[in-house]
Design a protein around this motif. Sequence first.
Motif, PDB file in Angstrom:
ATOM      1  N   TYR A  29       0.834  -1.200   0.000  1.00  0.00           N
ATOM      2  CA  TYR A  29       0.000   0.000   0.000  1.00  0.00           C
ATOM      3  C   TYR A  29       0.872   1.255   0.000  1.00  0.00           C
ATOM      4  O   TYR A  29       0.590   2.215  -0.712  1.00  0.00           O
ATOM      5  CB  TYR A  29      -0.934   0.007   1.214  1.00  0.00           C
ATOM      6  N   THR A  30       1.939   1.237   0.794  1.00  0.00           N
ATOM      7  CA  THR A  30       2.822   2.396   0.869  1.00  0.00           C
ATOM      8  C   THR A  30       3.513   2.641  -0.466  1.00  0.00           C
ATOM      9  O   THR A  30       3.646   3.791  -0.903  1.00  0.00           O
ATOM     10  CB  THR A  30       3.870   2.191   1.978  1.00  0.00           C
ATOM     11  N   VAL A  31       3.958   1.583  -1.131  1.00  0.00           N
ATOM     12  CA  VAL A  31       4.596   1.724  -2.440  1.00  0.00           C
ATOM     13  C   VAL A  31       3.604   2.288  -3.454  1.00  0.00           C
ATOM     14  O   VAL A  31       3.928   3.203  -4.222  1.00  0.00           O
ATOM     15  CB  VAL A  31       5.167   0.369  -2.909  1.00  0.00           C
ATOM     16  N   THR A  32       2.385   1.795  -3.429  1.00  0.00           N
ATOM     17  CA  THR A  32       1.376   2.280  -4.373  1.00  0.00           C
ATOM     18  C   THR A  32       1.013   3.732  -4.099  1.00  0.00           C
ATOM     19  O   THR A  32       0.982   4.560  -5.016  1.00  0.00           O
ATOM     20  CB  THR A  32       0.104   1.405  -4.290  1.00  0.00           C
ATOM     21  N   ALA A  33       0.754   4.062  -2.826  1.00  0.00           N
ATOM     22  CA  ALA A  33       0.388   5.433  -2.478  1.00  0.00           C
ATOM     23  C   ALA A  33       1.546   6.390  -2.726  1.00  0.00           C
ATOM     24  O   ALA A  33       1.350   7.493  -3.248  1.00  0.00           O
ATOM     25  CB  ALA A  33      -0.058   5.502  -1.019  1.00  0.00           C
ATOM     26  N   GLY A  34       2.763   5.978  -2.383  1.00  0.00           N
ATOM     27  CA  GLY A  34       3.925   6.826  -2.631  1.00  0.00           C
ATOM     28  C   GLY A  34       4.176   7.044  -4.114  1.00  0.00           C
ATOM     29  O   GLY A  34       4.534   8.140  -4.539  1.00  0.00           O
ATOM     30  N   GLY A  35       3.989   6.001  -4.901  1.00  0.00           N
ATOM     31  CA  GLY A  35       4.141   6.135  -6.349  1.00  0.00           C
ATOM     32  C   GLY A  35       3.129   7.088  -6.946  1.00  0.00           C
ATOM     33  O   GLY A  35       3.458   7.915  -7.803  1.00  0.00           O
ATOM     34  N   LEU A  36       1.893   7.001  -6.486  1.00  0.00           N
ATOM     35  CA  LEU A  36       0.863   7.922  -6.974  1.00  0.00           C
ATOM     36  C   LEU A  36       1.154   9.357  -6.549  1.00  0.00           C
ATOM     37  O   LEU A  36       0.909  10.302  -7.298  1.00  0.00           O
ATOM     38  CB  LEU A  36      -0.511   7.481  -6.482  1.00  0.00           C
ATOM     39  N   PHE A  37       1.696   9.509  -5.330  1.00  0.00           N
ATOM     40  CA  PHE A  37       2.064  10.849  -4.870  1.00  0.00           C
ATOM     41  C   PHE A  37       3.196  11.421  -5.722  1.00  0.00           C
ATOM     42  O   PHE A  37       3.168  12.604  -6.080  1.00  0.00           O
ATOM     43  CB  PHE A  37       2.472  10.793  -3.392  1.00  0.00           C
ATOM     44  N   LEU A  38       4.179  10.591  -6.082  1.00  0.00           N
ATOM     45  CA  LEU A  38       5.253  11.054  -6.955  1.00  0.00           C
ATOM     46  C   LEU A  38       4.735  11.433  -8.341  1.00  0.00           C
ATOM     47  O   LEU A  38       5.181  12.412  -8.934  1.00  0.00           O
ATOM     48  CB  LEU A  38       6.330   9.983  -7.082  1.00  0.00           C
ATOM     49  N   VAL A  39       3.795  10.653  -8.853  1.00  0.00           N
ATOM     50  CA  VAL A  39       3.190  10.981 -10.153  1.00  0.00           C
ATOM     51  C   VAL A  39       2.466  12.314 -10.068  1.00  0.00           C
ATOM     52  O   VAL A  39       2.561  13.154 -10.975  1.00  0.00           O
ATOM     53  CB  VAL A  39       2.253   9.843 -10.613  1.00  0.00           C
ATOM     54  N   LEU A  40       1.768  12.540  -8.958  1.00  0.00           N
ATOM     55  CA  LEU A  40       1.066  13.811  -8.773  1.00  0.00           C
ATOM     56  C   LEU A  40       2.054  14.971  -8.710  1.00  0.00           C
ATOM     57  O   LEU A  40       1.852  16.008  -9.354  1.00  0.00           O
ATOM     58  CB  LEU A  40       0.219  13.759  -7.499  1.00  0.00           C
ATOM     59  N   LEU A  41       3.144  14.818  -7.944  1.00  0.00           N
ATOM     60  CA  LEU A  41       4.149  15.876  -7.862  1.00  0.00           C
ATOM     61  C   LEU A  41       4.802  16.136  -9.221  1.00  0.00           C
ATOM     62  O   LEU A  41       5.054  17.287  -9.582  1.00  0.00           O
ATOM     63  CB  LEU A  41       5.222  15.499  -6.849  1.00  0.00           C
ATOM     64  N   GLY A  42       5.086  15.074  -9.961  1.00  0.00           N
ATOM     65  CA  GLY A  42       5.670  15.236 -11.283  1.00  0.00           C
ATOM     66  C   GLY A  42       4.739  15.961 -12.244  1.00  0.00           C
ATOM     67  O   GLY A  42       5.167  16.807 -13.024  1.00  0.00           O
ATOM     68  N   THR A  43       3.456  15.651 -12.152  1.00  0.00           N
ATOM     69  CA  THR A  43       2.474  16.320 -13.002  1.00  0.00           C
ATOM     70  C   THR A  43       2.385  17.803 -12.662  1.00  0.00           C
ATOM     71  O   THR A  43       2.335  18.662 -13.553  1.00  0.00           O
ATOM     72  CB  THR A  43       1.095  15.648 -12.848  1.00  0.00           C
ATOM     73  N   VAL A  44       2.374  18.113 -11.370  1.00  0.00           N
ATOM     74  CA  VAL A  44       2.324  19.519 -10.941  1.00  0.00           C
ATOM     75  C   VAL A  44       3.577  20.255 -11.414  1.00  0.00           C
ATOM     76  O   VAL A  44       3.494  21.388 -11.917  1.00  0.00           O
ATOM     77  CB  VAL A  44       2.157  19.611  -9.408  1.00  0.00           C
ATOM     78  N   ALA A  45       4.745  19.637 -11.287  1.00  0.00           N
ATOM     79  CA  ALA A  45       5.993  20.268 -11.740  1.00  0.00           C
ATOM     80  C   ALA A  45       5.984  20.474 -13.253  1.00  0.00           C
ATOM     81  O   ALA A  45       6.413  21.526 -13.746  1.00  0.00           O
ATOM     82  CB  ALA A  45       7.192  19.423 -11.327  1.00  0.00           C
ATOM     83  N   THR A  48       3.608  23.321 -14.022  1.00  0.00           N
ATOM     84  CA  THR A  48       4.224  24.580 -13.603  1.00  0.00           C
ATOM     85  C   THR A  48       5.300  25.009 -14.587  1.00  0.00           C
ATOM     86  O   THR A  48       5.393  26.190 -14.954  1.00  0.00           O
ATOM     87  CB  THR A  48       4.830  24.429 -12.194  1.00  0.00           C
ATOM     88  N   GLY A  49       6.113  24.075 -15.058  1.00  0.00           N
ATOM     89  CA  GLY A  49       7.122  24.385 -16.067  1.00  0.00           C
ATOM     90  C   GLY A  49       6.496  24.878 -17.357  1.00  0.00           C
ATOM     91  O   GLY A  49       7.006  25.797 -17.997  1.00  0.00           O
ATOM     92  N   GLY A  50       5.376  24.264 -17.742  1.00  0.00           N
ATOM     93  CA  GLY A  50       4.675  24.722 -18.942  1.00  0.00           C
ATOM     94  C   GLY A  50       4.124  26.125 -18.792  1.00  0.00           C
ATOM     95  O   GLY A  50       4.193  26.939 -19.728  1.00  0.00           O
ATOM     96  N   VAL A  51       3.590  26.436 -17.621  1.00  0.00           N
ATOM     97  CA  VAL A  51       3.077  27.791 -17.369  1.00  0.00           C
ATOM     98  C   VAL A  51       4.219  28.796 -17.393  1.00  0.00           C
ATOM     99  O   VAL A  51       4.099  29.879 -17.990  1.00  0.00           O
ATOM    100  CB  VAL A  51       2.319  27.831 -16.017  1.00  0.00           C
ATOM    101  N   PHE A  52       5.353  28.447 -16.765  1.00  0.00           N
ATOM    102  CA  PHE A  52       6.509  29.350 -16.784  1.00  0.00           C
ATOM    103  C   PHE A  52       7.014  29.557 -18.206  1.00  0.00           C
ATOM    104  O   PHE A  52       7.438  30.661 -18.566  1.00  0.00           O
ATOM    105  CB  PHE A  52       7.635  28.815 -15.908  1.00  0.00           C
ATOM    106  N   LEU A  53       6.981  28.513 -19.020  1.00  0.00           N
ATOM    107  CA  LEU A  53       7.409  28.628 -20.412  1.00  0.00           C
ATOM    108  C   LEU A  53       6.485  29.566 -21.181  1.00  0.00           C
ATOM    109  O   LEU A  53       6.944  30.428 -21.939  1.00  0.00           O
ATOM    110  CB  LEU A  53       7.446  27.247 -21.071  1.00  0.00           C
ATOM    111  N   LEU A  54       5.189  29.405 -20.972  1.00  0.00           N
ATOM    112  CA  LEU A  54       4.242  30.305 -21.637  1.00  0.00           C
ATOM    113  C   LEU A  54       4.429  31.742 -21.179  1.00  0.00           C
ATOM    114  O   LEU A  54       4.349  32.673 -21.987  1.00  0.00           O
ATOM    115  CB  LEU A  54       2.803  29.853 -21.368  1.00  0.00           C
ATOM    116  N   LEU A  55       4.678  31.946 -19.892  1.00  0.00           N
ATOM    117  CA  LEU A  55       4.913  33.303 -19.398  1.00  0.00           C
ATOM    118  C   LEU A  55       6.196  33.890 -19.983  1.00  0.00           C
ATOM    119  O   LEU A  55       6.278  35.095 -20.218  1.00  0.00           O
ATOM    120  CB  LEU A  55       4.984  33.313 -17.871  1.00  0.00           C
ATOM    121  N   LYS A  56       7.191  33.039 -20.205  1.00  0.00           N
ATOM    122  CA  LYS A  56       8.437  33.513 -20.816  1.00  0.00           C
ATOM    123  C   LYS A  56       8.189  34.043 -22.226  1.00  0.00           C
ATOM    124  O   LYS A  56       8.773  35.046 -22.627  1.00  0.00           O
ATOM    125  CB  LYS A  56       9.454  32.376 -20.882  1.00  0.00           C
TER     126      LYS A  56
END
Length: 123
Positions: A29-45, A48-56
């Motif tokens: 369960y911890t591996v699955t939940a942690g993996g999903l949390f990493l996917v969520l953080l990666g998606t947010v990053a 965010t990078g795409g928004v910064f690129l558009l602002l540039k």
Amino acid sequence: MITFLNQQLALVPTGAWDLLSMLKNSKNYTVTAGGLFLVLLGTVAFITGGVFLLLKFMGGPQQQQKHGWGTVIALLLLGGAVATGGYQLMKTVTSGAQATVTKLGGGDIVTQLSMLPGIPGLF
């Protein structure tokens, strides 16, 4: 009626109630939940990078200087890698780092470095 209940009970999954099974299930369960949390953080990053690129490109001069190109590229690359790789990517990276740390702890790398020309012996 009793046969119907017996058929329904046969469909219910059974699990072991011992400590080893509980620890294995909690690890899974911890591996699955942690993996999903990493996917969520990666998606947010990545977003965010795409928004910064558009602002540039589309923002005024003040918005263009707010975040450097290195930040934008790092967010896009690392965010995309973590979003698609998740736990498996982190496990692969850390297993490679573990091999390096083990070599350092055993002195393999230190003795090899001391054999290079221009680097005095450490011992």
